[in-house]
Every structure is written in structure tokens, then in C-alpha cells.
Design a protein around this motif. Structure first.
Motif, PDB file in Angstrom:
ATOM      1  N   VAL A  92       0.841  -1.196   0.000  1.00  0.00           N
ATOM      2  CA  VAL A  92       0.000   0.000   0.000  1.00  0.00           C
ATOM      3  C   VAL A  92       0.878   1.249   0.000  1.00  0.00           C
ATOM      4  N   LYS A  93       1.923   1.246   0.830  1.00  0.00           N
ATOM      5  CA  LYS A  93       2.833   2.395   0.870  1.00  0.00           C
ATOM      6  C   LYS A  93       3.505   2.593  -0.483  1.00  0.00           C
ATOM      7  N   GLY A  94       3.864   1.488  -1.140  1.00  0.00           N
ATOM      8  CA  GLY A  94       4.486   1.570  -2.450  1.00  0.00           C
ATOM      9  C   GLY A  94       3.567   2.194  -3.484  1.00  0.00           C
ATOM     10  N   VAL A  95       2.306   1.788  -3.469  1.00  0.00           N
ATOM     11  CA  VAL A  95       1.326   2.337  -4.407  1.00  0.00           C
ATOM     12  C   VAL A  95       1.116   3.827  -4.127  1.00  0.00           C
ATOM     13  N   LEU A  96       1.025   4.188  -2.856  1.00  0.00           N
ATOM     14  CA  LEU A  96       0.863   5.606  -2.511  1.00  0.00           C
ATOM     15  C   LEU A  96       2.069   6.428  -2.957  1.00  0.00           C
ATOM     16  N   ALA A  97       3.267   5.875  -2.830  1.00  0.00           N
ATOM     17  CA  ALA A  97       4.468   6.582  -3.281  1.00  0.00           C
ATOM     18  C   ALA A  97       4.432   6.776  -4.793  1.00  0.00           C
ATOM     19  N   GLU A  98       3.987   5.757  -5.511  1.00  0.00           N
ATOM     20  CA  GLU A  98       3.893   5.870  -6.965  1.00  0.00           C
ATOM     21  C   GLU A  98       2.867   6.919  -7.373  1.00  0.00           C
ATOM     22  N   ILE A  99       1.760   6.968  -6.659  1.00  0.00           N
ATOM     23  CA  ILE A  99       0.733   7.981  -6.935  1.00  0.00           C
ATOM     24  C   ILE A  99       1.309   9.378  -6.723  1.00  0.00           C
ATOM     25  N   ARG A 100       2.073   9.570  -5.637  1.00  0.00           N
ATOM     26  CA  ARG A 100       2.686  10.872  -5.378  1.00  0.00           C
ATOM     27  C   ARG A 100       3.657  11.252  -6.496  1.00  0.00           C
ATOM     28  N   GLU A 101       4.438  10.277  -6.973  1.00  0.00           N
ATOM     29  CA  GLU A 101       5.372  10.540  -8.072  1.00  0.00           C
ATOM     30  C   GLU A 101       4.616  10.964  -9.329  1.00  0.00           C
ATOM     31  N   LEU A 102       3.550  10.250  -9.649  1.00  0.00           N
ATOM     32  CA  LEU A 102       2.752  10.589 -10.831  1.00  0.00           C
ATOM     33  C   LEU A 102       2.136  11.975 -10.703  1.00  0.00           C
ATOM     34  N   ARG A 103       1.642  12.281  -9.516  1.00  0.00           N
ATOM     35  CA  ARG A 103       1.037  13.597  -9.286  1.00  0.00           C
ATOM     36  C   ARG A 103       2.073  14.699  -9.474  1.00  0.00           C
ATOM     37  N   ALA A 104       3.291  14.490  -8.973  1.00  0.00           N
ATOM     38  CA  ALA A 104       4.349  15.485  -9.138  1.00  0.00           C
ATOM     39  C   ALA A 104       4.714  15.636 -10.611  1.00  0.00           C
ATOM     40  N   ALA A 105       4.809  14.511 -11.326  1.00  0.00           N
ATOM     41  CA  ALA A 105       5.135  14.563 -12.752  1.00  0.00           C
ATOM     42  C   ALA A 105       4.027  15.278 -13.524  1.00  0.00           C
ATOM     43  N   MET A 106       2.784  14.998 -13.193  1.00  0.00           N
ATOM     44  CA  MET A 106       1.661  15.660 -13.865  1.00  0.00           C
ATOM     45  C   MET A 106       1.679  17.157 -13.599  1.00  0.00           C
ATOM     46  N   SER A 107       2.012  17.532 -12.383  1.00  0.00           N
ATOM     47  CA  SER A 107       2.079  18.945 -12.029  1.00  0.00           C
ATOM     48  C   SER A 107       3.168  19.640 -12.847  1.00  0.00           C
ATOM     49  N   ALA A 108       4.319  18.975 -12.970  1.00  0.00           N
ATOM     50  CA  ALA A 108       5.416  19.547 -13.765  1.00  0.00           C
ATOM     51  C   ALA A 108       4.999  19.675 -15.230  1.00  0.00           C
ATOM     52  N   MET A 109       4.317  18.676 -15.767  1.00  0.00           N
ATOM     53  CA  MET A 109       3.868  18.720 -17.162  1.00  0.00           C
ATOM     54  C   MET A 109       2.818  19.800 -17.366  1.00  0.00           C
ATOM     55  N   THR A 110       1.954  19.989 -16.392  1.00  0.00           N
ATOM     56  CA  THR A 110       0.938  21.040 -16.490  1.00  0.00           C
ATOM     57  C   THR A 110       1.604  22.406 -16.562  1.00  0.00           C
ATOM     58  N   GLY A 111       2.636  22.631 -15.758  1.00  0.00           N
ATOM     59  CA  GLY A 111       3.377  23.887 -15.801  1.00  0.00           C
ATOM     60  C   GLY A 111       4.055  24.082 -17.143  1.00  0.00           C
ATOM     61  N   ARG A 112       4.663  23.023 -17.650  1.00  0.00           N
ATOM     62  CA  ARG A 112       5.323  23.090 -18.965  1.00  0.00           C
ATOM     63  C   ARG A 112       4.319  23.391 -20.070  1.00  0.00           C
ATOM     64  N   LEU A 113       3.159  22.721 -20.011  1.00  0.00           N
ATOM     65  CA  LEU A 113       2.110  22.943 -20.995  1.00  0.00           C
ATOM     66  C   LEU A 113       1.632  24.393 -20.952  1.00  0.00           C
ATOM     67  N   GLY A 114       1.497  24.948 -19.760  1.00  0.00           N
ATOM     68  CA  GLY A 114       1.075  26.342 -19.609  1.00  0.00           C
ATOM     69  C   GLY A 114       2.073  27.301 -20.224  1.00  0.00           C
ATOM     70  N   ARG A 115       3.377  27.045 -20.004  1.00  0.00           N
ATOM     71  CA  ARG A 115       4.411  27.903 -20.577  1.00  0.00           C
ATOM     72  C   ARG A 115       4.409  27.836 -22.105  1.00  0.00           C
ATOM     73  N   LEU A 116       4.253  26.632 -22.656  1.00  0.00           N
ATOM     74  CA  LEU A 116       4.196  26.481 -24.117  1.00  0.00           C
ATOM     75  C   LEU A 116       2.975  27.194 -24.708  1.00  0.00           C
ATOM     76  N   GLU A 117       1.851  27.086 -24.012  1.00  0.00           N
ATOM     77  CA  GLU A 117       0.623  27.755 -24.474  1.00  0.00           C
ATOM     78  C   GLU A 117       0.817  29.270 -24.472  1.00  0.00           C
TER      79      GLU A 117
END
Length: 140
Positions: free
Chosen positions: A103-128
């Protein structure tokens, strides 16, 4: 896993009760023990005699509604679980450290994905923003 651990695990499973065979008294005793309270401790907190707790756990008597609510709150279980075994209660001995680690492993993976998505959202905003600025410059 050593022999002592296996024996303790077997003892815990033998003492554990199945949901369909458990009584109110069984669930009360299990929740009390999981909370690290003795019968005397729980009795003192509820303002009743230890003998009352003994009767409840032996299914010789049942607590009144107000005491049931207090019990559930003190023991960190739902009122429904105390009464029927359904709802939020304590975990049985089958719940292992391996499951908790998974369960802890899955939660850690979710946090990693959320951080990556946040970074991509920022990048997408800058490109737009660059695209809009480029389009505005051509229009002028």
C-alpha cells in the motif's frame, strides 16, 4: 520467518474470530485489546465497573445506546462494526506487513505521478503562453 514468528502468527489466527462467527462481545474484546486497554482501563474511562465490561465481552449483558456510542469512539471503530461486524473496525491477523508495504508503495507511486503531472501542467502552460505571444505578434 523464524519458528517463533510462525507460532505467534498461528496463535493469533486461532484466537481470531471470523466475521460471521463473532459476537458483539468478541468484537468489543478485540477492539479493546487492539487499543491496548485492559478491561479495568476501559471501565474507568466509561465510568462503569470492570464487571460490566466482563459481562459485555461475555455477551451476558448489552450496553445501552449511549455507552455503545462512547465505546465506538474510544476504541476507534464504527458503531455498526461493534454491532454487526460490518463497517470500520480493527484489522485481523491476516493483515501483514507485506500488505502495508505494498500500500505504501502504491501511494508513493501515486505521489510521483502527481508530481510529474504537475510539472507537465506547468510546462504545458508555458508552451501555451509562448504560442499565444507568437500568434499575437504575427497579428500585429
Amino acid at each position: 520467518m523464524n519458528t517463533d514468528t510462525l507460532e505467534k502468527s498461528a496463535d493469533a489466527n486461532e484466537k481470531w474470530f471470523s466475521d460471521d462467527a463473532a459476537t458483539f462481545g468478541d468484537r468489543l474484546a478485540a477492539a479493546r485489546e487492539a487499543s491496548g486497554l485492559s478491561q479495568a482501563d476501559l471501565a474507568q474511562r466509561l465510568g462503569v465497573k470492570t464487571r460490566v465490561i466482563e459481562h459485555w465481552e461475555a455477551d451476558a449483558k448489552e450496553p445501552r445506546a449511549n455507552r455503545l456510542q462512547m465505546l465506538a469512539g474510544m476504541l476507534g471503530v464504527s458503531l455498526m462494526w461493534l454491532l454487526t461486524g460490518e463497517g470500520d473496525g480493527i484489522e485481523g491477523p491476516g493483515e501483514t506487513d507485506t500488505e502495508a508495504a505494498q500500500v505504501k508503495g502504491v501511494l508513493a507511486e501515486i505521489r510521483e505521478l502527481r508530481a510529474a503531472m504537475s510539472a507537465m501542467t506547468g510546462r504545458l502552460g508555458r508552451l501555451e503562453k509562448k504560442l499565444r505571444q507568437g500568434a499575437a505578434g504575427k497579428a500585429a
